[in-house]
Scaffold this active site. Structure first.
Site, mmCIF file in Angstrom:
data_model
loop_
_atom_site.group_PDB
_atom_site.id
_atom_site.type_symbol
_atom_site.label_atom_id
_atom_site.label_comp_id
_atom_site.label_asym_id
_atom_site.label_seq_id
_atom_site.Cartn_x
_atom_site.Cartn_y
_atom_site.Cartn_z
ATOM 1 N N LYS A 178 -4.655 -1.265 10.249
ATOM 2 C CA LYS A 178 -3.466 -1.766 9.562
ATOM 3 C C LYS A 178 -2.721 -2.620 10.579
ATOM 4 O O LYS A 178 -2.037 -2.116 11.469
ATOM 5 C CB LYS A 178 -2.587 -0.633 9.042
ATOM 6 C CG LYS A 178 -1.414 -1.170 8.223
ATOM 7 C CD LYS A 178 -0.720 -0.090 7.428
ATOM 8 C CE LYS A 178 0.221 -0.683 6.395
ATOM 9 N NZ LYS A 178 1.152 -1.677 6.886
ATOM 10 N N CYS A 200 21.008 12.209 51.510
ATOM 11 C CA CYS A 200 21.092 12.389 50.061
ATOM 12 C C CYS A 200 20.030 13.378 49.594
ATOM 13 O O CYS A 200 18.833 13.169 49.807
ATOM 14 C CB CYS A 200 20.903 11.036 49.376
ATOM 15 S SG CYS A 200 20.937 11.160 47.586
ATOM 16 N N ARG A 234 3.643 -13.646 1.948
ATOM 17 C CA ARG A 234 3.690 -12.770 0.795
ATOM 18 C C ARG A 234 5.005 -12.898 0.033
ATOM 19 O O ARG A 234 5.038 -12.779 -1.191
ATOM 20 C CB ARG A 234 3.500 -11.316 1.231
ATOM 21 C CG ARG A 234 3.489 -10.396 0.028
ATOM 22 C CD ARG A 234 3.127 -8.987 0.404
ATOM 23 N NE ARG A 234 4.190 -8.327 1.144
ATOM 24 C CZ ARG A 234 4.369 -7.018 1.143
ATOM 25 N NH1 ARG A 234 3.551 -6.233 0.469
ATOM 26 N NH2 ARG A 234 5.339 -6.473 1.828
ATOM 27 N N LEU A 275 0.836 -1.202 0.000
ATOM 28 C CA LEU A 275 0.000 0.000 0.000
ATOM 29 C C LEU A 275 0.863 1.241 0.000
ATOM 30 O O LEU A 275 1.949 1.245 0.583
ATOM 31 C CB LEU A 275 -0.857 0.028 1.267
ATOM 32 C CG LEU A 275 -1.959 -1.005 1.410
ATOM 33 C CD1 LEU A 275 -2.454 -1.045 2.845
ATOM 34 C CD2 LEU A 275 -3.102 -0.674 0.463
#
Ligand code: IVH
Length: 716
Positions: A123, A444, A144, A90
């Site tokens: 998608k 600290c 594919r 696409l």
């Protein structure tokens, strides 16, 4: 964007050749080895640059350019399958303008007088496969591949539970090729990677590669134990044969038909009109994306009408009638400029990677968490490395993996500093702990800062206006060393801080003064003891009832009694006798250890005493059921007028904080729940009640106010 090994050349021919080489290398790794070397965004950027060069000067269009191919070469060890209808890809759009232009091209191409009708769908971020059904039976599945030739994965696809082996119809077509995507869900991906890790084998980079790696197995038994899913999105070859089956005339109709045949189709699809409809769908899915159990990388729009699709036809690699509208990439490639450490409230040291700025997940990211030292070693992350970072939704950006082949020479393995960068105290790591800690405690400044912010937050002492900027200054100027010091601040001192005009200084002083009145549970939570979250703090407040009782606790004895009672109860239950309540129910050894340790530190006890001295108060025995003080009594669930009733609080009540209202309700035996259902007995609504009150009305649940609540329990 990191350019990797691609030479930056002024000559477009040289640059094009370099781009082709790099794309070829990336393509090969991706398609043939399921092992991407770079992020999609990086690949796309190179691909588009090459396309632009070739388009500008066709003489530079090499016959073997990756721009002329559709995908990767098929892997040779699976049998090859030739697709009789090629599997195309696409075109992409990345912004609204690209979609508006697409819609205009389509409308012009069709000479359409009104808005075009589109099928809009997800998608899926997996791998494309085609399923061949002959006379209704699954006879072949193929990937594919390069679009023309793919790999035969038939035995593998047969192990995917949701792919039907037989179509559910009496009259199946002679031939039907269903095209779609195979993917893996996040939860399954995490579980598989945990297994890979435990077995000491390479982990998958992302669900898509895990899906591809799982499907493309020579041994389908491996595919069978990897949970995969399939969603159909298109049609390949079709032959009705004697069945008389007819393909629907629209794409949306096709997907409905697939679904009727038993082929999985995503429910997140619709038909929309024109570019406005497309963009609305994009936004809607963008919001949904984070809640989906699998990855999507965008949405796809297809002209719904097949006749119109045929009229529009194709360009080189892709149809003119469809487009992918991509989401901002969630992964990107960048480099690690440095690794620094951050110190948390409990001293926990978190290594953080400083990154070359990179656009990912829709924002520019400059740092990413590395979690802890083991994680750095497991991923072998080094300063100077090129890495793939991921930022999905609102999640903190994370370094996924290193592109080792791009590691600069001499990059050394990382180890945590030995001393805290803030206070120079030793950094220690207990044997069976993943996290290293600064041993400096409240010495600290980083831990002081975090503890003050924790103490002041809404869910603790709720000091409005005491945010990071102010706390940083208070700590840096040594005005506040522990929470009690806050209450000694005067308005002039506060007004002397940056960003503190007269009025805001007065407001802050007032907010601090108001914070003196609190609840025992909030106070305990505000102390910032490791593992003591709000819920644990509530249990402690309820069970101990007073600070003195808590400070006097013999933790070893309590845990011992808990164990004994648990055993006793277990046997009593079987004889149907009264079960005795267990002290510190729901509070595990780890929490108790943290409590014992925190309260055993003289400087913590001193800090607590000072908080009492500066006047922090709460209702005595607030929410207590006196369990600890009366060890042998059997506390029934507190009986009262609200016994067995469930109430929901919404909006702000005029005189009661939420915690106070909750304590009162629970004191009267009621339960407070967060959401309204038919089982709710009352909704107590204050100002700005919101949707819970609406829901109550709809469900016919009585809505009462604070006064009614107090009358109900006789406290008005
Ligand atoms: S249609 C002719 N629809 O995206 C159009 N593809 O770049 C063929 N994909 O290889 C593709 N979701 O792997 C289509 N709803 C969807 C899709 C989708 C994911 C993938 C597919 C394809 C690639 C196209």
């Amino acid at each position: 964007m990191t350019r990797g090994k691609v030479v930056a050349a002024d000559d477009p021919g040289v640059r094009a050749a370099a781009l082709r080489a790099e794309l070829g290398r990336l393509n090969d790794a991706y398609h043939t080895r399921d092992e991407p070397l770079a992020s999609d965004a990086y690949y796309d950027a190179l691909f588009r640059e090459l396309q632009a060069i070739e388009a500008a000067d066709p003489a530079l269009q090499a016959p073997d350019s990756p721009t002329l191919r559709i995908g990767g070469a098929p892997r040779s060890d699976l049998p090859a399958v030739r697709h009789d209808v090629p599997m195309l890809s696409l075109g992409n759009a990345f912004d609204d303008a690209g979609i508006v232009a697409f819609d205009r091209r389509v409308a012009d191409g069709l000479g359409s007088p009104g808005p075009v009708s589109y099928a809009a769908e997800l998608k899926f971020d997996g791998l494309a496969v085609t399923l061949r059904y002959e006379d209704g039976l699954l006879v072949q599945a193929a990937t594919r591949g390069d679009g023309s030739v793919g790999e035969d994965v038939t035995p593998n696809a047969r192990t995917i539970a949701t792919i039907p082996l037989r179509l559910s119809t009496d009259k199946p077509p002679k031939l039907l090729d269903v095209r779609g995507e195979v993917l893996m869900c996040h939860a399954d991906f995490d579980a598989i990677n945990a297994r890979q890790r435990a077995a000491g084998v390479r982990e998958f980079v992302n669900p898509r590669n895990a899906a591809a790696g799982s499907l493309r197995q020579l041994d389908a038994r491996i595919t069978a134990i990897r949970p995969l899913h399939f969603f159909a999105y298109g049609l390949g070859s079709f032959d009705a044969g004697p069945s008389g089956a007819v393909v629907p005339e629209t794409h949306s109709g096709l997907l409905d038909w697939f679904r009727a045949l038993g082929v999985p189709v995503s429910e997140h699809r619709t038909v929309v009109a024109g570019s406005e409809g497309l963009l609305a769908f994009y936004r809607q899915i963008g919001e949904l994306r984070a809640t989906l159990p699998y990855d999507i990388d965008g949405v796809v729009y297809k002209v719904d009408d097949f006749a119109a699709q045929r009229r529009l036809g194709f360009v080189a690699r892709a149809p003119r009638f469809a487009i992918a509208h991509k989401f901002p990439a969630e992964e990107a490639t960048t480099t690690i400029e440095n690794i620094v450490v951050q110190v948390g409230r409990t001293g926990a040291i978190t290594p953080v990677a400083r990154l070359s700025p990179v656009f990912v997940g829709g924002v520019t990211v400059t740092s990413a968490t590395l979690h802890n030292e083991d994680e750095i070693h497991r991923k072998d992350i080094r300063i100077g490395d090129t890495v793939i970072v991921r930022r999905a939704g609102d999640v903190i950006p994370e370094v996924m993996r290193v592109l080792v082949e791009r590691r600069p020479d001499g990059a050394a393995e990382y180890s945590l500093p030995m001393r805290c960068p803030v206070c120079d105290s030793a950094i220690v790591r207990e044997e069976d702990e993943a996290v290293a800690r600064c041993s400096g405690g409240l010495v600290c400044a980083a831990q002081r800062r975090q503890s003050l912010l924790h103490f002041a937050q809404r869910r603790a002492l709720d000091i409005e206006g005491l945010g990071e900027k102010i706390v940083d200054q208070l700590v840096a100027r040594d005005l506040v060393r522990s929470p009690a010091d806050l209450f000694a601040l005067d308005q002039d001192t506060v007004a002397g801080l940056d960003r503190m005009a007269g009025k805001s200084a007065a407001n802050l002083i007032e907010a601090i003064a108001n914070a003196r009145q609190t609840t025992f549970a909030r106070f305990l939570f505000g102390l910032g003891i490791r593992h003591v979250g709000e819920e644990v703090a509530r249990v402690l407040a309820r069970e101990f009832g007073s600070l003195d009782a808590l400070l006097a606790a013999d933790w070893t004895a309590l845990m011992e009694r808990k164990r004994v009672l648990q055993k006793e109860n277990a046997s009593r239950r079987t004889r149907d006798e009264t079960v005795r309540a267990i002290p510190l129910d729901g509070i595990g050894d780890e929490i108790v250890q943290a409590l014992a340790q925190f309260l055993g530190e003289p400087h913590n006890r001193q800090a607590i005493t000072r908080m009492r001295e500066v006047g922090i108060v709460w209702p005595e025995n607030d929410g207590t059921i006196g369990l600890i003080d009366e060890p042998d009594s059997t506390p029934a669930s507190p009986a009262g007028v609200l016994s067995g009733k469930t109430l929901v609080l919404t909006g702000s009540l005029p005189d009661l904080t939420r915690d106070a209202a909750k304590a009162i309700i629970e004191g009267a035996g009621g339960k407070v729940s967060a959401s309204v259902s038919r089982k709710t007995d009352f909704v107590v609504a204050g100002e700005d009640p919101g949707s819970k009150a609406d829901k109550a009305v709809v469900l016919g649940v009585p809505v009462i106010d604070q006064d009614a609540l107090l009358r109900l329990i006789g406290q008005a």
